[in-house]
Design an enzyme around this catalytic site. Sequence first.
Site, PDB file in Angstrom:
ATOM      1  CB  ALA A 111      62.494   0.612  36.784  1.00  0.00           C
ATOM      2  CG  ASP A 112      59.035   5.497  37.397  1.00  0.00           C
ATOM      3  OD1 ASP A 112      58.408   4.562  36.846  1.00  0.00           O
ATOM      4  OD2 ASP A 112      59.044   6.648  36.940  1.00  0.00           O
ATOM      5  CB  SER A 113      56.002   2.926  41.280  1.00  0.00           C
ATOM      6  OG  SER A 113      55.538   4.224  40.948  1.00  0.00           O
TER       7      SER A 113
ATOM      8  NE  ARG B  67      58.053   7.680  32.687  1.00  0.00           N
ATOM      9  CZ  ARG B  67      58.463   7.028  33.784  1.00  0.00           C
ATOM     10  NH1 ARG B  67      59.362   6.092  33.690  1.00  0.00           N
ATOM     11  NH2 ARG B  67      57.990   7.337  34.956  1.00  0.00           N
TER      12      ARG B  67
END
Lengths: 411, 86
Positions: free
Chosen positions: B34-36, A68
């Site tokens: 999980a996130d968006s 990420r």
Amino acid sequence: MKRVVITGMGVVSPLGCELNTFWNRLVEGTNGIGTITKFDATEFPVKIAAEVKDFDANAFIDPKQQRRMDPYTHYAIAASRMAVQDSGINFSEENPWRCGCIVSSGVGGISTTEKEVRTLLERGPRRVSPFCIPQIIVNIASGMVAIEHGLKGPNYAVVSACATGLHSIGDAMKAIKYGEADVMLAGGAEAAVCPISIAGFAAMHALSTTNDDPTHACRPFDKERNGFIMGEGAAVLVLEEYEHAVKRGAKIYAEVGGFGATCDAYHMTAPAEGGEGGAQAMIISMESAGVNPDQIGYINAHGTSTPMNDRIETAAIKKALGEDNARKVSISSSKSMTGHMLGAAGALESVVCALALKNGVIPPTINYQNPDPDCDLDYTPNAARERKIDFCLNNSLGFGGHNACALFKRV
Amino acid sequence: MTLEEKVKTIICETLSRGAEEVTPAADFINDLGADSLDLAELVMKIEDEFKDNMAGESIPEEDVASLKSLGAIVEYLKSKGVPAEL
């Protein structure tokens, strides 16, 4: 106003990813520059860079989080954690609103931008990653570092190209000086050894093309210098209010005594002839610290190894210190070994200043062979020297005409 | 390989979770952390993998909200005509 001291430091650099290793290699005059391995540079006019070699992201960030974040943020997180560990501070015992972070970057996630633009053009807008924007923004490193350490005080990014790391330290110092924070993580991170960045800087003819001899390509202040070498990495310093540091028994590397910032207001990329902007930044940093030019023992120069920078910076040093003092001061360019780490450079070179003060050793400028009549000061050629100094300056100059100078003081 | 195995592999990769955690009923947000942004990436990878089986190249926004688990995604894909055995 409060006093500000450095109580912890962490580095990710072409000379190593551990503070003592970095310092020892710097003092020994180790070259950190080689042929580019991060991508195939065969068709590029520039094929050399100072890459970070022994960095293990897994030691700092789990694989999911790594995906990420752009590599520049990996470096920022690693350097920050090492700086915090080095300082011995326990943020869970601090008031989080009085602890902040300014760890910035010159170009941020440029390799992610490159990758996502390729995706956009080849596969369309619906295939661009949801992590594209959070990866590329130059302020995300400060945000991620704050999450890890629970820092809820002042937090943003300062951007001034190659002066970014030093402006970040300047702003963080002021936050503590003016009583807005007790502790600030400050520094810069960069990971710009990627095709678009090398191609772009090469197009400006800013980079050295000594591709067949990377070991000797970077030669600041030498008559044969022909451009800078792209570096990468990060450096983060724990800045702390003096009484706060003393109270918790922290080790103190040095004091951040003064800071000056100016602009040439002259040309997009070239420094103004005579170096008055850089000189004025040095003068302000000395005045703000109440230090006279004859007290300065060392200057960590911006010293990029471009024909223009080194000549004009030399003129700026003479203007700021006066000819006599300029001839007595020790000067060196760490970039001769680390390459130019862009937005991380000013932070890494602040680490060098702090250790030079603490250890009484001036690291060298390597590859200095051919004197240039325009660069006629003492650049600590090729070998480190012992010199006990009380005050030193760190110069950083950025495209856009940005000049920053920090004054560090032995404690 | 079955459809479920294929989807499970994608979920494990995207959410960095072990195969034993990704059960058919495990909720991406509540059970798998999980996130968006993770969900957006996951949907993108599912679209990529099964685009030949769907009318357009993308799963409509109104359908995305229901894709909360491995089981839900498998059922959704089956409803779009993706065979259970790939």
